[in-house]
Design a protein around this motif. Structure first.
Motif, PDB file in Angstrom:
ATOM      1  N   LEU A   1       0.825  -1.209   0.000  1.00 17.56           N
ATOM      2  CA  LEU A   1       0.000   0.000   0.000  1.00 17.56           C
ATOM      3  C   LEU A   1       0.857   1.255   0.000  1.00 17.56           C
ATOM      4  O   LEU A   1       0.517   2.266  -0.603  1.00 17.56           O
ATOM      5  CB  LEU A   1      -0.922  -0.005   1.227  1.00 17.56           C
ATOM      6  N   ALA A   2       1.999   1.204   0.702  1.00 16.55           N
ATOM      7  CA  ALA A   2       2.843   2.390   0.822  1.00 16.55           C
ATOM      8  C   ALA A   2       3.479   2.773  -0.503  1.00 16.55           C
ATOM      9  O   ALA A   2       3.914   3.904  -0.685  1.00 16.55           O
ATOM     10  CB  ALA A   2       3.928   2.145   1.882  1.00 16.55           C
ATOM     11  N   ALA A   3       3.552   1.823  -1.469  1.00 17.73           N
ATOM     12  CA  ALA A   3       4.237   2.082  -2.724  1.00 17.73           C
ATOM     13  C   ALA A   3       3.360   2.830  -3.721  1.00 17.73           C
ATOM     14  O   ALA A   3       3.843   3.233  -4.769  1.00 17.73           O
ATOM     15  CB  ALA A   3       4.713   0.764  -3.339  1.00 17.73           C
ATOM     16  N   ARG A   4       2.078   3.014  -3.416  1.00 17.01           N
ATOM     17  CA  ARG A   4       1.162   3.614  -4.372  1.00 17.01           C
ATOM     18  C   ARG A   4       0.534   4.881  -3.805  1.00 17.01           C
ATOM     19  O   ARG A   4       0.323   4.980  -2.605  1.00 17.01           O
ATOM     20  CB  ARG A   4       0.066   2.604  -4.734  1.00 17.01           C
ATOM     21  N   PRO A   5       0.241   5.862  -4.672  1.00 21.10           N
ATOM     22  CA  PRO A   5      -0.430   7.073  -4.179  1.00 21.10           C
ATOM     23  C   PRO A   5      -1.837   6.732  -3.712  1.00 21.10           C
ATOM     24  O   PRO A   5      -2.388   5.687  -4.072  1.00 21.10           O
ATOM     25  CB  PRO A   5      -0.462   7.980  -5.415  1.00 21.10           C
ATOM     26  N   PRO A   6      -2.441   7.591  -2.876  1.00 21.46           N
ATOM     27  CA  PRO A   6      -3.766   7.279  -2.342  1.00 21.46           C
ATOM     28  C   PRO A   6      -4.822   7.144  -3.434  1.00 21.46           C
ATOM     29  O   PRO A   6      -4.783   7.841  -4.442  1.00 21.46           O
ATOM     30  CB  PRO A   6      -4.084   8.466  -1.426  1.00 21.46           C
ATOM     31  N   ALA A   7      -5.768   6.247  -3.184  1.00 21.34           N
ATOM     32  CA  ALA A   7      -6.916   6.130  -4.083  1.00 21.34           C
ATOM     33  C   ALA A   7      -7.890   7.271  -3.827  1.00 21.34           C
ATOM     34  O   ALA A   7      -8.493   7.806  -4.765  1.00 21.34           O
ATOM     35  CB  ALA A   7      -7.606   4.787  -3.874  1.00 21.34           C
ATOM     36  N   ILE A   8      -8.045   7.634  -2.549  1.00 19.25           N
ATOM     37  CA  ILE A   8      -9.008   8.665  -2.159  1.00 19.25           C
ATOM     38  C   ILE A   8      -8.339   9.591  -1.152  1.00 19.25           C
ATOM     39  O   ILE A   8      -7.674   9.130  -0.217  1.00 19.25           O
ATOM     40  CB  ILE A   8     -10.270   8.038  -1.530  1.00 19.25           C
ATOM     41  N   ARG A   9      -8.528  10.876  -1.352  1.00 24.21           N
ATOM     42  CA  ARG A   9      -8.025  11.864  -0.391  1.00 24.21           C
ATOM     43  C   ARG A   9      -9.127  12.890  -0.144  1.00 24.21           C
ATOM     44  O   ARG A   9      -9.635  13.506  -1.084  1.00 24.21           O
ATOM     45  CB  ARG A   9      -6.767  12.557  -0.902  1.00 24.21           C
ATOM     46  N   ALA A  10      -9.514  13.056   1.119  1.00 23.52           N
ATOM     47  CA  ALA A  10     -10.491  14.075   1.503  1.00 23.52           C
ATOM     48  C   ALA A  10      -9.803  15.079   2.419  1.00 23.52           C
ATOM     49  O   ALA A  10      -9.090  14.683   3.350  1.00 23.52           O
ATOM     50  CB  ALA A  10     -11.683  13.444   2.216  1.00 23.52           C
ATOM     51  N   ALA A  11     -10.016  16.353   2.162  1.00 23.13           N
ATOM     52  CA  ALA A  11      -9.393  17.404   2.955  1.00 23.13           C
ATOM     53  C   ALA A  11     -10.444  18.437   3.343  1.00 23.13           C
ATOM     54  O   ALA A  11     -10.977  19.149   2.486  1.00 23.13           O
ATOM     55  CB  ALA A  11      -8.263  18.074   2.171  1.00 23.13           C
ATOM     56  N   GLY A  12     -10.760  18.487   4.638  1.00 26.39           N
ATOM     57  CA  GLY A  12     -11.696  19.481   5.147  1.00 26.39           C
ATOM     58  C   GLY A  12     -13.080  19.398   4.541  1.00 26.39           C
ATOM     59  O   GLY A  12     -13.742  20.428   4.341  1.00 26.39           O
ATOM     60  N   VAL A  13     -13.562  18.194   4.272  1.00 27.95           N
ATOM     61  CA  VAL A  13     -14.840  18.031   3.567  1.00 27.95           C
ATOM     62  C   VAL A  13     -16.014  18.282   4.504  1.00 27.95           C
ATOM     63  O   VAL A  13     -16.142  17.665   5.562  1.00 27.95           O
ATOM     64  CB  VAL A  13     -14.945  16.622   2.945  1.00 27.95           C
ATOM     65  N   ASP A  14     -16.862  19.214   4.105  1.00 26.75           N
ATOM     66  CA  ASP A  14     -18.141  19.483   4.759  1.00 26.75           C
ATOM     67  C   ASP A  14     -19.264  19.128   3.787  1.00 26.75           C
ATOM     68  O   ASP A  14     -19.159  19.391   2.584  1.00 26.75           O
ATOM     69  CB  ASP A  14     -18.303  20.969   5.113  1.00 26.75           C
ATOM     70  N   VAL A  15     -20.337  18.535   4.310  1.00 26.91           N
ATOM     71  CA  VAL A  15     -21.546  18.317   3.524  1.00 26.91           C
ATOM     72  C   VAL A  15     -22.715  18.808   4.365  1.00 26.91           C
ATOM     73  O   VAL A  15     -22.839  18.455   5.543  1.00 26.91           O
ATOM     74  CB  VAL A  15     -21.751  16.834   3.166  1.00 26.91           C
ATOM     75  N   ALA A  16     -23.571  19.638   3.774  1.00 31.83           N
ATOM     76  CA  ALA A  16     -24.703  20.206   4.501  1.00 31.83           C
ATOM     77  C   ALA A  16     -25.947  20.194   3.629  1.00 31.83           C
ATOM     78  O   ALA A  16     -25.858  20.262   2.395  1.00 31.83           O
ATOM     79  CB  ALA A  16     -24.381  21.632   4.940  1.00 31.83           C
ATOM     80  N   PHE A  17     -27.098  20.087   4.281  1.00 27.62           N
ATOM     81  CA  PHE A  17     -28.381  20.103   3.590  1.00 27.62           C
ATOM     82  C   PHE A  17     -29.270  21.166   4.217  1.00 27.62           C
ATOM     83  O   PHE A  17     -29.178  21.451   5.415  1.00 27.62           O
ATOM     84  CB  PHE A  17     -29.079  18.751   3.688  1.00 27.62           C
ATOM     85  N   GLN A  18     -30.170  21.718   3.398  1.00 25.73           N
ATOM     86  CA  GLN A  18     -31.162  22.660   3.891  1.00 25.73           C
ATOM     87  C   GLN A  18     -32.341  21.873   4.453  1.00 25.73           C
ATOM     88  O   GLN A  18     -32.979  21.094   3.750  1.00 25.73           O
ATOM     89  CB  GLN A  18     -31.643  23.578   2.761  1.00 25.73           C
ATOM     90  N   GLY A  19     -32.601  22.025   5.744  1.00 30.52           N
ATOM     91  CA  GLY A  19     -33.717  21.345   6.382  1.00 30.52           C
ATOM     92  C   GLY A  19     -34.759  22.327   6.867  1.00 30.52           C
ATOM     93  O   GLY A  19     -34.598  23.553   6.731  1.00 30.52           O
ATOM     94  N   PRO A  20     -35.852  21.811   7.448  1.00 33.39           N
ATOM     95  CA  PRO A  20     -36.922  22.685   7.939  1.00 33.39           C
ATOM     96  C   PRO A  20     -36.435  23.685   8.984  1.00 33.39           C
ATOM     97  O   PRO A  20     -36.963  24.795   9.081  1.00 33.39           O
ATOM     98  CB  PRO A  20     -37.933  21.701   8.555  1.00 33.39           C
ATOM     99  N   ALA A  21     -35.439  23.267   9.768  1.00 33.76           N
ATOM    100  CA  ALA A  21     -34.932  24.137  10.830  1.00 33.76           C
ATOM    101  C   ALA A  21     -33.700  24.922  10.407  1.00 33.76           C
ATOM    102  O   ALA A  21     -33.051  25.558  11.234  1.00 33.76           O
ATOM    103  CB  ALA A  21     -34.618  23.312  12.076  1.00 33.76           C
ATOM    104  N   GLY A  22     -33.364  24.859   9.118  1.00 32.65           N
ATOM    105  CA  GLY A  22     -32.183  25.562   8.630  1.00 32.65           C
ATOM    106  C   GLY A  22     -31.161  24.600   8.067  1.00 32.65           C
ATOM    107  O   GLY A  22     -31.487  23.482   7.674  1.00 32.65           O
ATOM    108  N   ILE A  23     -29.910  25.032   8.042  1.00 29.87           N
ATOM    109  CA  ILE A  23     -28.830  24.221   7.489  1.00 29.87           C
ATOM    110  C   ILE A  23     -28.470  23.108   8.466  1.00 29.87           C
ATOM    111  O   ILE A  23     -28.230  23.351   9.650  1.00 29.87           O
ATOM    112  CB  ILE A  23     -27.586  25.081   7.204  1.00 29.87           C
ATOM    113  N   HIS A  24     -28.452  21.880   7.944  1.00 24.87           N
ATOM    114  CA  HIS A  24     -28.039  20.729   8.751  1.00 24.87           C
ATOM    115  C   HIS A  24     -26.718  20.208   8.199  1.00 24.87           C
ATOM    116  O   HIS A  24     -26.637  19.777   7.040  1.00 24.87           O
ATOM    117  CB  HIS A  24     -29.092  19.624   8.693  1.00 24.87           C
TER     118      HIS A  24
END
Length: 277
Positions: free
Chosen positions: A15-38
């Motif tokens: 695994l160390a010999a290969r670059p990453p398959a997936i890299r996430a950096a500071g990922v936020d996911v939000a949805f608009q709900g009845p009470a506001g942003i969730h």
């Protein structure tokens, strides 16, 4: 092993010999709900090695399924960045580098096993999907045999058991030769015996193909048994709580891993961590 599925000395390489398959950096996911942003995910940072089997656990609503959907380019993050093999997820989607298996097999009831298997390719050709490699892929017939479905090619979904339907879903996801397989609680609705059998089949696929697998589950045992590492997400909002590395424990174990004292101890630790999530 079907033709066209990559392999190394054991189907995988360092695994160390290969670059990453997936890299996430500071990922936020939000949805608009009845009470506001969730906010569903907040500030998620993670790297998944090429060829790794990473399992993901956490309480309901912590963003496990959401994370898979962001990787698959089914959702856009509100903030942060995510890369799949160094490119935006949309590139991986066009190249069909990412396969997805859902909790429900999502088979069309009016199509047979072989017809359900071939559906993504039919849709892909119509949309002129960019293929990563047009040569040497495993055929639908080879995948049916690989998944233990020989003789059931012309059966309809209602004529199959739950485990057989999930085998069809996995074979369908493998048909495009994905480099990454995303699995969202695929065995959650199955009985324990069928679930254990499919766990073994999944490990065999992973070892023989060398693909990267992200597997979401609510089962601590399943997460620990399958995963090289276990990602634990906390909730409200979803964020990284712990990343448990089980490779050394598994490498040192002899006999049944499920009964190994060190493995049982690590499961106890994961259970304690989940109580704080």
């Amino acid at each position: 092993m079907p033709a066209g599925l990559p392999s190394g000395s054991d189907g995988r390489s360092s695994l160390a010999a290969r670059p990453p398959a997936i890299r996430a950096a500071g990922v936020d996911v939000a949805f608009q709900g009845p009470a506001g942003i969730h906010k569903v995910l907040a500030g998620l940072d993670i790297e998944v090695a090429d060829g790794e089997l990473l399992t993901i656990i956490g309480p309901s609503g912590c963003g496990k399924s959401t994370l898979l959907r962001v990787i698959a380019d089914l959702l856009d993050p509100a903030a942060g960045a995510i890369e799949v093999f160094g490119q935006p997820p949309a590139v991986a989607r066009r190249r069909r580098d990412v396969g997805f298996v859902f909790q429900d097999s999502t088979l069309l009831p009016w199509r047979t096993v072989i017809e359900n298997l071939r559906l993504p390719d039919e849709v892909g050709r119509g949309a002129q999907v960019e293929r990563r490699d047009e040569q040497g892929g495993a055929s639908a017939a080879e995948l049916i045999t690989m998944m233990g479905l020989a003789g059931r090619e012309n059966a309809y979904p209602h004529q199959l058991s739950g485990g057989q339907r999930q085998r069809v879903a996995i074979a369908r996801a493998l048909l495009s030769r994905p480099r990454i397989l995303l699995m969202d609680e695929p065995f959650g609705a199955l009985d324990e015996i069928t679930r254990d059998r499919l766990n073994e089949e999944l490990l065999n696929i992973w070892r023989s193909t060398g693909m990267t697998i992200l597997f979401v589950t609510h089962s601590i045992m399943e997460a620990a048994y399958l995963g090289e590492r276990v990602l634990v997400l906390a909730s409200n909002p979803g964020r990284l709580r712990e990343l448990e590395d089980l490779r050394a424990v598994k490498a040192a174990a002899s006999g049944s891993i499920r009964e190994n004292p060190a493995f049982v101890e690590r499961m106890g630790h994961l259970r304690a961590v989940l109580r704080t999530c």
